[in-house]
Design an enzyme around this catalytic site. Structure first.
Site, mmCIF file in Angstrom:
data_model
loop_
_atom_site.group_PDB
_atom_site.id
_atom_site.type_symbol
_atom_site.label_atom_id
_atom_site.label_comp_id
_atom_site.label_asym_id
_atom_site.label_seq_id
_atom_site.Cartn_x
_atom_site.Cartn_y
_atom_site.Cartn_z
ATOM 1 N N LYS A 15 0.836 -1.214 0.000
ATOM 2 C CA LYS A 15 0.000 0.000 0.000
ATOM 3 C C LYS A 15 0.865 1.255 0.000
ATOM 4 C CE LYS A 15 -1.998 -1.113 3.918
ATOM 5 N NZ LYS A 15 -1.298 -2.379 4.197
ATOM 6 N N ARG A 90 -9.737 1.154 8.539
ATOM 7 C CA ARG A 90 -9.300 -0.186 8.917
ATOM 8 C C ARG A 90 -10.389 -0.948 9.637
ATOM 9 N NH1 ARG A 90 -3.578 0.567 8.915
ATOM 10 N NH2 ARG A 90 -2.544 -1.414 9.258
ATOM 11 N N ARG A 129 11.840 -5.838 4.924
ATOM 12 C CA ARG A 129 11.593 -4.400 4.734
ATOM 13 C C ARG A 129 12.541 -3.560 5.589
ATOM 14 N NH1 ARG A 129 5.690 -2.311 5.316
ATOM 15 N NH2 ARG A 129 5.795 -3.558 7.211
ATOM 16 N N ARG A 163 11.206 -1.667 11.062
ATOM 17 C CA ARG A 163 10.077 -1.295 11.908
ATOM 18 C C ARG A 163 9.910 -2.293 13.057
ATOM 19 N NH1 ARG A 163 5.133 -0.010 7.875
ATOM 20 N NH2 ARG A 163 4.035 -1.148 9.509
ATOM 21 N N ARG A 174 -0.626 -8.969 13.456
ATOM 22 C CA ARG A 174 -1.174 -7.965 12.526
ATOM 23 C C ARG A 174 -2.009 -8.638 11.439
ATOM 24 N NH1 ARG A 174 4.135 -5.404 10.687
ATOM 25 N NH2 ARG A 174 2.870 -4.200 9.234
HETATM 26 P P1 AP5 Z 1 4.909 -1.683 1.821
HETATM 27 O O1 AP5 Z 1 4.569 -0.818 0.672
HETATM 28 O O2 AP5 Z 1 5.703 -1.119 2.946
HETATM 29 O O3 AP5 Z 1 3.575 -2.420 2.364
HETATM 30 P P2 AP5 Z 1 2.314 -1.856 3.136
HETATM 31 O O4 AP5 Z 1 1.102 -2.450 2.522
HETATM 32 O O5 AP5 Z 1 2.382 -0.377 3.247
HETATM 33 O O6 AP5 Z 1 2.549 -2.567 4.536
HETATM 34 P P3 AP5 Z 1 2.462 -2.008 6.013
HETATM 35 O O7 AP5 Z 1 3.142 -3.022 6.876
HETATM 36 O O8 AP5 Z 1 2.931 -0.592 6.087
HETATM 37 O O9 AP5 Z 1 0.932 -2.050 6.280
HETATM 38 P P4 AP5 Z 1 0.213 -2.048 7.610
HETATM 39 O O10 AP5 Z 1 -1.180 -1.854 7.197
HETATM 40 O O11 AP5 Z 1 0.455 -3.226 8.466
HETATM 41 O O12 AP5 Z 1 0.962 -0.874 8.426
HETATM 42 P P5 AP5 Z 1 0.572 0.639 8.750
HETATM 43 O O13 AP5 Z 1 1.825 1.413 8.733
HETATM 44 O O14 AP5 Z 1 -0.572 1.074 7.928
HETATM 45 O O15 AP5 Z 1 5.688 -2.977 1.243
HETATM 46 C C1 AP5 Z 1 6.138 -3.992 2.104
HETATM 47 C C2 AP5 Z 1 7.526 -4.489 1.663
HETATM 48 O O16 AP5 Z 1 7.387 -5.161 0.412
HETATM 49 C C3 AP5 Z 1 8.567 -3.387 1.423
HETATM 50 O O17 AP5 Z 1 9.813 -3.880 1.816
HETATM 51 C C4 AP5 Z 1 8.507 -3.153 -0.092
HETATM 52 O O18 AP5 Z 1 9.749 -2.697 -0.585
HETATM 53 C C5 AP5 Z 1 8.172 -4.547 -0.598
HETATM 54 N N1 AP5 Z 1 7.358 -4.570 -1.814
HETATM 55 C C6 AP5 Z 1 6.312 -3.748 -2.133
HETATM 56 N N2 AP5 Z 1 5.786 -4.085 -3.322
HETATM 57 C C7 AP5 Z 1 6.495 -5.169 -3.759
HETATM 58 C C8 AP5 Z 1 6.427 -5.978 -4.936
HETATM 59 N N3 AP5 Z 1 5.509 -5.763 -5.898
HETATM 60 N N4 AP5 Z 1 7.303 -7.012 -5.052
HETATM 61 C C9 AP5 Z 1 8.247 -7.238 -4.087
HETATM 62 N N5 AP5 Z 1 8.372 -6.504 -2.968
HETATM 63 C C10 AP5 Z 1 7.494 -5.468 -2.798
HETATM 64 O O19 AP5 Z 1 0.053 0.517 10.249
HETATM 65 C C11 AP5 Z 1 0.914 0.177 11.294
HETATM 66 C C12 AP5 Z 1 0.143 0.129 12.613
HETATM 67 O O20 AP5 Z 1 -0.398 1.429 12.901
HETATM 68 C C13 AP5 Z 1 -1.077 -0.790 12.656
HETATM 69 O O21 AP5 Z 1 -0.718 -2.120 12.985
HETATM 70 C C14 AP5 Z 1 -1.912 -0.132 13.747
HETATM 71 O O22 AP5 Z 1 -1.417 -0.444 15.023
HETATM 72 C C15 AP5 Z 1 -1.680 1.341 13.511
HETATM 73 N N6 AP5 Z 1 -2.672 1.951 12.585
HETATM 74 C C16 AP5 Z 1 -2.420 2.500 11.360
HETATM 75 N N7 AP5 Z 1 -3.558 2.944 10.803
HETATM 76 C C17 AP5 Z 1 -4.549 2.675 11.681
HETATM 77 C C18 AP5 Z 1 -5.954 2.859 11.651
HETATM 78 N N8 AP5 Z 1 -6.570 3.449 10.608
HETATM 79 N N9 AP5 Z 1 -6.679 2.435 12.717
HETATM 80 C C19 AP5 Z 1 -6.089 1.850 13.789
HETATM 81 N N10 AP5 Z 1 -4.762 1.633 13.878
HETATM 82 C C20 AP5 Z 1 -3.989 2.038 12.817
HETATM 83 MG MG MG Z 2 2.728 0.964 4.798
#
Ligand code: AP5
Ligand code: MG
Length: 217
Positions: A15, A90, A129, A163, A174
């Site tokens: 994402k 979410r 990552r 992270r 997660r």
């Molecule tokens: P990346 O693009 O980083 O993936 P992502 O989908 O952004 O994954 P996240 O782990 O950031 O999502 P998340 O939803 O768990 O975390 P968030 O920060 O939102 O790609 C991942 C890896 O793959 C990278 O190394 C990249 O280089 C690689 N990659 C990408 N595309 C590729 C491809 N095509 N081929 C190969 N490799 C590839 O949330 C974190 C925490 O915050 C949550 O757990 C929660 O506690 C809190 N939080 C955030 N938002 C909310 C909300 N709205 N409500 C409540 N709590 C929240």
């Molecule tokens: Mg992300």
């Protein structure tokens, strides 16, 4: 053009990676709630202190707090001509709140793009990552390594970091929380005719191309 978009999908699906490129190429802000929270953690604000405990446990931060944050951020002037939301909504209450805040402003959410990939690929991506603490770009030691293996390509003195919530046991939690609380949003947006499903497996360029086509851009 104006586009108000939500990116849905499990942790590690891409994402942030895809959202950053889409937003940059079209001049929209990328609004990542995960990044906003990590920033608050780094600054040790009261929100950051509370959020860190939940994030490190792989749990969600409360709906009211998140809705307040997004309401404020999407109301800023740079989001007037559109935005890409990454990590919000979410939960169903967050999705309802997003529709309500758009409605109050006489606007609508255009699409929800759902990215998908198999679980073993998600786990592989998260374990390799590494992020730049300055520009937040996500690298990957396997699929997208930084040029010198250690520093951000755009910030050559800044070391990439792993992270805290990419620890293996937190990743498992997660993924469970995603399946329970967030996956139902696919049906939520499908029923409203706004869901665009995109295969998240493949090269980053291939996934980006599929997303652009799905959005008709
Ligand atoms: P990346 O693009 O980083 O993936 P992502 O989908 O952004 O994954 P996240 O782990 O950031 O999502 P998340 O939803 O768990 O975390 P968030 O920060 O939102 O790609 C991942 C890896 O793959 C990278 O190394 C990249 O280089 C690689 N990659 C990408 N595309 C590729 C491809 N095509 N081929 C190969 N490799 C590839 O949330 C974190 C925490 O915050 C949550 O757990 C929660 O506690 C809190 N939080 C955030 N938002 C909310 C909300 N709205 N409500 C409540 N709590 C929240
Ligand atoms: Mg992300």
């Amino acid at each position: 053009m104006t586009l108000r978009l939500v990116l849905l999908g499990p942790p590690g699906v891409g994402k942030g990676t895809q959202g950053r490129r889409l937003a940059t190429e079209h001049g929209w802000p990328l609004i990542s709630t995960g990044e906003m929270l990590r920033e608050a953690v780094a600054r040790r604000t009261p929100l950051g202190v509370e959020a860190q405990r939940l994030m490190d446990a792989g749990q969600l931060v409360g709906d009211d707090v998140m809705i307040g944050l997004v309401k404020e951020r999407t109301g800023q002037s740079d989001a007037e001509a559109g935005f890409v939301l990454d990590g919000f909504p979410r939960t169903v209450p967050q999705a309802d709140a997003l529709d309500a805040m758009m409605g109050e402003r006489g606007r609508t959410l255009d699409s929800a793009v759902s990215l998908t990939a198999p679980r073993d690929e998600l786990v592989r991506r998260m374990s390799a990552r590494r992020e730049c603490p300055v520009c937040k770009r996500a690298y990957n030691l396997v699929s997208w390594p930084p040029k010198d293996g250690v520093h951000c390509d755009d910030h050559p003195t800044v070391e990439l970091y792993q992270r805290a919530d990419d620890a293996p046991e937190t990743v498992v939690r997660r993924l469970e929380v995603y399946a329970r609380d967030t996956a139902p949003l696919m049906e939520y947006y499908r029923r409203r005719g706004r869901l665009r499903e995109v295969e998240g497996l493949g090269t980053m360029d291939a996934v980006y191309g599929s997303m652009i086509r799905a959005l008709g851009l």
